[in-house]
Design a protein around this motif. Structure first.
Motif, PDB file in Angstrom:
ATOM      1  N   THR A 159     -11.448  28.487 -27.088  1.00 11.72           N
ATOM      2  CA  THR A 159     -10.624  27.385 -26.592  1.00 11.72           C
ATOM      3  C   THR A 159      -9.167  27.834 -26.575  1.00 11.72           C
ATOM      4  O   THR A 159      -8.660  28.347 -27.574  1.00 11.72           O
ATOM      5  CB  THR A 159     -10.765  26.135 -27.479  1.00 11.72           C
ATOM      6  N   THR A 161      -5.300  26.412 -25.582  1.00 11.00           N
ATOM      7  CA  THR A 161      -4.457  25.277 -25.213  1.00 11.00           C
ATOM      8  C   THR A 161      -3.005  25.731 -25.102  1.00 11.00           C
ATOM      9  O   THR A 161      -2.584  26.696 -25.741  1.00 11.00           O
ATOM     10  CB  THR A 161      -4.552  24.139 -26.245  1.00 11.00           C
ATOM     11  N   LEU A 165      -0.353  22.260 -19.937  1.00 10.85           N
ATOM     12  CA  LEU A 165      -1.068  23.161 -19.036  1.00 10.85           C
ATOM     13  C   LEU A 165      -2.566  23.144 -19.311  1.00 10.85           C
ATOM     14  O   LEU A 165      -3.010  22.759 -20.396  1.00 10.85           O
ATOM     15  CB  LEU A 165      -0.542  24.592 -19.189  1.00 10.85           C
ATOM     16  N   LYS A 166      -3.331  23.591 -18.313  1.00  8.22           N
ATOM     17  CA  LYS A 166      -4.761  23.820 -18.473  1.00  8.22           C
ATOM     18  C   LYS A 166      -4.995  25.316 -18.271  1.00  8.22           C
ATOM     19  O   LYS A 166      -5.146  25.780 -17.137  1.00  8.22           O
ATOM     20  CB  LYS A 166      -5.557  23.002 -17.460  1.00  8.22           C
ATOM     21  N   ALA A 168      -5.979  29.093 -17.692  1.00  7.97           N
ATOM     22  CA  ALA A 168      -7.028  29.868 -17.031  1.00  7.97           C
ATOM     23  C   ALA A 168      -6.810  31.317 -17.451  1.00  7.97           C
ATOM     24  O   ALA A 168      -6.111  31.598 -18.417  1.00  7.97           O
ATOM     25  CB  ALA A 168      -6.951  29.686 -15.523  1.00  7.97           C
ATOM     26  N   GLY A 187     -10.089  25.935 -17.372  1.00  6.26           N
ATOM     27  CA  GLY A 187      -9.745  24.674 -18.017  1.00  6.26           C
ATOM     28  C   GLY A 187      -9.567  24.803 -19.510  1.00  6.26           C
ATOM     29  O   GLY A 187      -9.771  23.845 -20.261  1.00  6.26           O
ATOM     30  N   GLY A 188      -9.195  25.995 -19.953  1.00  6.06           N
ATOM     31  CA  GLY A 188      -8.944  26.214 -21.371  1.00  6.06           C
ATOM     32  C   GLY A 188     -10.173  26.527 -22.198  1.00  6.06           C
ATOM     33  O   GLY A 188     -10.084  26.592 -23.432  1.00  6.06           O
ATOM     34  N   ARG A 189     -11.320  26.765 -21.550  1.00 13.33           N
ATOM     35  CA  ARG A 189     -12.540  27.027 -22.315  1.00 13.33           C
ATOM     36  C   ARG A 189     -13.297  28.223 -21.740  1.00 13.33           C
ATOM     37  O   ARG A 189     -13.236  28.509 -20.535  1.00 13.33           O
ATOM     38  CB  ARG A 189     -13.461  25.804 -22.320  1.00 13.33           C
TER      39      ARG A 189
END
Length: 230
Positions: A159, A161, A165-166, A168, A187-189
């Motif tokens: 993850t 963060t 922001l999201k 990439a 999307g942060g994952r």
């Protein structure tokens, strides 16, 4: 010279007059300048701006603090940021201009802080400033099981963060003794699966996860994990 003359255009004119005479038979000469302001005379008080510029981190809003001299000046101060104009009214000689988050990309930006002035009272002025925007600082977290059996598959999740922001980009995951894998972050994952060989020795292995960053977000590392092979 005679008095029957006039100026045809507004502006500032200097009339230089020379007089020649003789004093006790000795020739003397003197000159004097007479300045004429034709048209409206601007009596506005000159002003100056001093601007405090903080380090700006992408993804976060930031304040530019403008101070004007003389402090009694009233009116508004503004700055053009991309396609937007940010304006703030002066109070006690100070105005705070808030730069919106993500309005400036990482790098160096040259801006102009403008004071509009007050007609006939305070003259307008401009102060150029340089704003340095650094990449957003990510927080990287990794999650994995504490133990894994030989011959099994182990899935790790990542993850990432960053304020506003999201994220990439890509992340690199390494389990000691196994080949590292690079996965996409959306999307942060992100997630990645490793296979533990049946022939692997029983041991405790370090797990390292690194986010590789983008043009807008800096690199970052997750806290190291331990994976016990049994």
């Amino acid at each position: 010279m005679h008095a029957n003359w006039a100026f045809s255009e507004p502006g500032r004119y200097v009339l230089r007059v020379r007089a020649d005479a003789a004093i006790a038979g000795t020739p003397v000469t003197d000159t004097a300048d007479y300045v004429f302001h034709v048209g409206e005379l601007d009596l506005a008080t000159p002003t100056t701006l001093a601007v405090a510029v903080p380090q700006v981190r992408f993804g976060r809003a930031a304040d530019l603090v403008a101070r004007i001299t003389p402090e009694a000046a009233t009116g508004a101060v503004s700055v053009r940021v991309g396609s937007k104009t940010v304006t703030s009214s002066l109070s006690a000689g100070k105005a705070r201009l808030k730069l919106p988050a993500r309005s400036l990309k990482p790098g160096e930006h040259h801006l102009e802080i403008r004071y509009a002035g007050v007609a006939g009272i305070y003259a307008p002025t401009v102060a150029p400033v340089t704003v340095h925007v650094v990449k957003a600082k990510p927080t990287v977290r990794a999650k994995a099981p504490d133990t894994a059996s030989r011959g099994s598959r182990v899935t790790l999740t990542v993850t990432v963060t960053a304020p506003g922001l999201k994220p990439a980009g890509k992340a690199k995951v390494k389990i000691a003794g196994l080949k590292a894998k690079t996965v996409k972050v959306l999307g942060g994952r992100a997630s990645v699966t490793f296979t533990i060989a049946k022939s692997a020795k029983k041991s405790t292995r370090n797990v390292a996860v690194s986010y590789l960053g983008t043009k807008e977000i800096a690199k970052g590392d997750a806290k190291k994990l331990k994976l016990k092979i049994r």
